[in-house]
Design an enzyme around this catalytic site. Structure first.
Site, short mmCIF file in Angstrom:
data_model
loop_
_atom_site.label_atom_id
_atom_site.label_comp_id
_atom_site.label_asym_id
_atom_site.label_seq_id
_atom_site.Cartn_x
_atom_site.Cartn_y
_atom_site.Cartn_z
N CYS A 1 -2.44 1.31 7.12
CA CYS A 1 -2.34 0.62 8.41
C CYS A 1 -2.90 1.48 9.52
CB CYS A 1 -0.89 0.26 8.68
SG CYS A 1 0.25 1.64 8.48
N GLY B 1 3.44 -5.72 7.02
CA GLY B 1 2.36 -6.51 6.44
C GLY B 1 1.36 -6.92 7.50
N SER B 2 0.72 -8.05 7.24
CA SER B 2 -0.39 -8.46 8.10
C SER B 2 0.11 -9.22 9.34
CB SER B 2 -1.33 -9.36 7.31
OG SER B 2 -0.63 -10.51 6.88
N ASN C 1 0.77 -1.24 0.00
CA ASN C 1 0.00 0.00 0.00
C ASN C 1 0.80 1.29 0.00
OD1 ASN C 1 0.83 -0.74 2.56
ND2 ASN C 1 -0.78 0.43 3.54
N VAL D 1 1.05 -13.13 8.98
CA VAL D 1 2.34 -13.36 8.32
C VAL D 1 3.48 -12.92 9.25
CG1 VAL D 1 3.81 -12.78 6.35
CG2 VAL D 1 1.38 -13.21 6.00
N GLY D 2 3.28 -11.81 9.93
CA GLY D 2 4.30 -11.32 10.86
C GLY D 2 4.60 -12.33 11.96
N GLU E 1 5.98 -4.31 11.38
CA GLU E 1 5.01 -3.21 11.28
C GLU E 1 3.73 -3.82 10.76
OE1 GLU E 1 5.15 -0.19 12.22
OE2 GLU E 1 7.28 -0.02 12.69
N GLU F 1 9.90 1.96 13.33
CA GLU F 1 10.59 2.53 12.19
C GLU F 1 10.72 4.03 12.48
OE1 GLU F 1 10.52 -0.06 8.68
OE2 GLU F 1 8.38 0.27 8.81
P1 NAD Z 1 0.78 -9.50 3.79
O1 NAD Z 1 1.19 -9.92 5.16
O2 NAD Z 1 -0.13 -10.39 3.04
O3 NAD Z 1 2.06 -9.32 2.84
C1 NAD Z 1 3.10 -8.44 3.18
C2 NAD Z 1 4.37 -8.90 2.50
O4 NAD Z 1 4.74 -10.15 3.07
C3 NAD Z 1 4.23 -9.14 1.01
O5 NAD Z 1 5.43 -8.74 0.38
C4 NAD Z 1 4.07 -10.64 0.93
O6 NAD Z 1 4.48 -11.19 -0.29
C5 NAD Z 1 4.96 -11.09 2.06
N1 NAD Z 1 4.65 -12.41 2.60
C6 NAD Z 1 3.46 -13.06 2.62
N2 NAD Z 1 3.59 -14.29 3.19
C7 NAD Z 1 4.90 -14.40 3.54
C8 NAD Z 1 5.66 -15.41 4.19
N3 NAD Z 1 5.11 -16.56 4.57
N4 NAD Z 1 6.97 -15.19 4.41
C9 NAD Z 1 7.54 -14.02 4.05
N5 NAD Z 1 6.88 -13.03 3.43
C10 NAD Z 1 5.57 -13.21 3.18
O7 NAD Z 1 0.23 -8.03 3.94
P2 NAD Z 1 -0.41 -7.15 2.81
O8 NAD Z 1 -1.75 -7.71 2.57
O9 NAD Z 1 0.55 -6.99 1.69
O10 NAD Z 1 -0.49 -5.72 3.51
C11 NAD Z 1 -1.55 -5.32 4.29
C12 NAD Z 1 -1.18 -5.39 5.75
O11 NAD Z 1 0.01 -4.62 5.99
C13 NAD Z 1 -2.24 -4.76 6.62
O12 NAD Z 1 -2.44 -5.55 7.76
C14 NAD Z 1 -1.64 -3.42 6.98
O13 NAD Z 1 -2.16 -2.84 8.13
C15 NAD Z 1 -0.20 -3.76 7.09
N6 NAD Z 1 0.64 -2.56 6.98
C16 NAD Z 1 1.29 -2.09 8.09
C17 NAD Z 1 2.05 -0.91 8.01
C18 NAD Z 1 2.78 -0.38 9.23
O14 NAD Z 1 3.70 0.42 9.05
N7 NAD Z 1 2.41 -0.77 10.44
C19 NAD Z 1 2.16 -0.24 6.81
C20 NAD Z 1 1.47 -0.74 5.71
C21 NAD Z 1 0.73 -1.90 5.80
#
Ligand code: NAD
Length: 487
Positions: free
Chosen positions: A293, A237-238, A161, A241-242, A259, A468
């Site tokens: 986010c 990310g989500s 995003n 996954v985190g 994050e 960050e």
């Molecule tokens: P996601 O977790 O699906 O994917 C994020 C990244 O992780 C992508 O590059 C994806 O390919 C990778 N990924 C997925 N599975 C993985 C695995 N098993 N091992 C390693 N990498 C993997 O998240 P998304 O749908 O791309 O993004 C949306 C989420 O990100 C929302 O929850 C949003 O709130 C969060 N987000 C947080 C911040 C912040 O700074 N706190 C900023 C932006 C987005």
């Protein structure tokens, strides 16, 4: 339809990776299409880096780490300034790629590039100030001091995003501290990272100090976070996954920064400037089509001012009419990809099944592209899924309250803790709420500003681990070594 610019990067039908300072064609024929969410047309194809290709990128980073970590601090600072300059010089192209790739209005995409430039410049100031310290020794003749050293190879994984912006949050502090990076952009918005990698080749950054591999999380991401040669993972990310990354990284005790998502509260006190609060609340869940986010998706409004606030909110939401990202007046683009559209619209049914009422929006727009209207849900209880789960679209719950203590309690009644905003003219109330809201960032009479560098940004509770921005981010890319010498 508006004319769509077509940067030269898109001339290639299949995009390569960027490893050791050069483009590398994907070995596997297993490529996938990246689609413009406004037109639903294929832009180009991306490779899925296999574990072997990820290994090649990690090895390149390891070799470059030897050079980059030994590069004098002043030279590292100079290179970071070069990166800022080259990003700035390609502002329009990078913004265009993000607007095409994930549908963000180009006006907003330009602002994100500007933010990234400031982040690189901010961290350019740090290499020359990154020091250890001396301490009084416990024994006569003991010299005791510390060294601040880079960690090694960092896997930087970002969400879709805010590609240029999130990439800067990862690269700038990691490079400033002397680390080498393997960057994996989101499979839904990889284009600007691939362009950035080529731009980095025009700076004095050693080849291999930043490598970019594309692909899915399950294949490429997983190969990266389980690679024994990766010392730290910085992930955006989500939550699920985190958490998986923490588990995977545990085997080799990787340093991890996370994050993650949010379900941020907006609390409107009865003494607030209601027009400003409504404008802030509308922007809070509509900017970026709610794919933020920090989106303020639970709006708590005092019952005494609900009607007046509602009228202002309605006006403010009228300014978020979905449109083509390349129209200079567009304030809200489409959702980033088809599966995400299905996910967001799926929540409309969930909300109604649980007994909430959709009072505005609640539908996909009848036009090409993954467009939805700003959506308000009322009659929401805090235990409903629509109040607890991150939708990541322009959807907010409007909740009433009579007792500010109750609003505070409900605001904190969430597993998330990324951000919060409070609207009041009373200074004491502002400070008290700022202190008691469980969030990494609290905005008072404003919403959404993330400063490019000076103060930390991150989440408490299940919104993240670490920070960050600010000195905290930089230090999280270092290890502090103690040296004790008996003279
Ligand atoms: P996601 O977790 O699906 O994917 C994020 C990244 O992780 C992508 O590059 C994806 O390919 C990778 N990924 C997925 N599975 C993985 C695995 N098993 N091992 C390693 N990498 C993997 O998240 P998304 O749908 O791309 O993004 C949306 C989420 O990100 C929302 O929850 C949003 O709130 C969060 N987000 C947080 C911040 C912040 O700074 N706190 C900023 C932006 C987005």
């Amino acid at each position: 339809m508006t004319t769509r610019p077509r940067p030269a990067l898109l001339d290639a039908d299949v995009q390569g990776f960027f490893v050791d300072g050069a483009q590398v064609a994907p070995r596997s024929p297993d490529v996938f299409a990246t689609v413009d969410p406004t037109t639903e047309q294929v832009l180009t194809h991306l490779g899925v880096a296999t574990p072997e290709e990820v290994d090649g990128a990690v090895r390149a980073a390891r070799a470059a780490f030897e050079t980059w970590s030994a590069t004098p601090a002043a030279q590292r600072a100079r290179v970071l300034l070069q990166i800022a300059d080259v990003v700035e010089a390609h502002r329009e192209e990078l913004a265009t790629l993000d607007a095409l790739d994930m549908g963000v209005p180009v006006v907003g995409a330009r602002m994100m590039v500007d933010h990234a430039v400031q982040v690189y410049r901010h961290y350019a100031g740090w290499p020359t100030k990154l020091t250890g310290h001396t301490a009084p020794g416990g024994a006569p003749g003991q010299l005791l001091y510390t060294l601040r050293q880079p960690i090694g190879v960092v896997a930087s994984i970002v969400a879709w995003n805010g590609p240029v912006l999130q990439t800067s949050w990862k690269l700038a502090p990691a490079l400033a501290a002397g680390n080498a990076v393997v960057l994996k952009p989101s499979e839904h918005s990889s284009l600007s990272a691939l362009r950035l990698a080529r731009l980095l080749a025009s700076t004095d950054l050693p080849p291999g100090a930043v490598n970019v591999v594309t692909g899915t999380g399950a294949v490429t991401g997983q190969a990266l976070v389980s690679h024994p040669g990766v010392d730290k993972v910085s992930f955006t990310g989500s939550g699920p996954v985190g958490k998986g990354i923490v588990r995977t990284g545990a085997d080799t005790l990787k340093r991890v920064t996370l994050e993650l998502g949010g379900k941020s509260p907006v609390i409107v006190l009865p003494d607030a400037d209601l027009k400003a609060a409504a404008a802030g609340a509308a922007a809070g869940f509509c900017l970026g089509t709610g794919q933020a986010c920090v989106a303020g998706t639970r709006i708590f409004v005092h019952d005494g001012v609900r009607e007046e606030f509602g009228a202002h909110l309605s006006d403010a939401l009228g300014r978020f009419t979905p449109g083509d990202p390349f129209e200079e007046t567009t304030t809200m683009g489409p959702l980033a990809f088809r599966a995400h559209l299905d996910r967001v619209t799926g929540y409309f049914a969930v909300a109604e099944e649980e007994g909430a009422r959709i009072t505005r929006g609640g539908e996909r727009l009848d036009r090409t592209g993954y467009f939805v209207a700003p959506t308000l849900v009322e009659g929401v209880r805090n235990d409903m899924r629509i109040a607890r789960e991150e939708v990541f679209g322009p959807v907010a719950a409007l909740l009433g309250y009579t007792d500010p203590e109750d609003a505070l309690r409900q605001a904190n009644d969430t597993t998330y803790g990324l951000s919060a905003s409070v609207w009041t003219r009373d200074l004491s109330t502002a400070h008290r709420f700022a202190e008691r809201l469980q969030a990494g960032t609290v905005w008072v009479n404003t919403w959404g500003g993330i400063e490019p560098g000076p103060v930390p940004f991150g989440g408490v509770k299940q919104s993240g681990l670490g920070r960050e921005h600010g000195p905290d981010a930089l230090l999280a890319y270092t290890e502090e070594k103690t040296v004790s010498i008996q003279l």
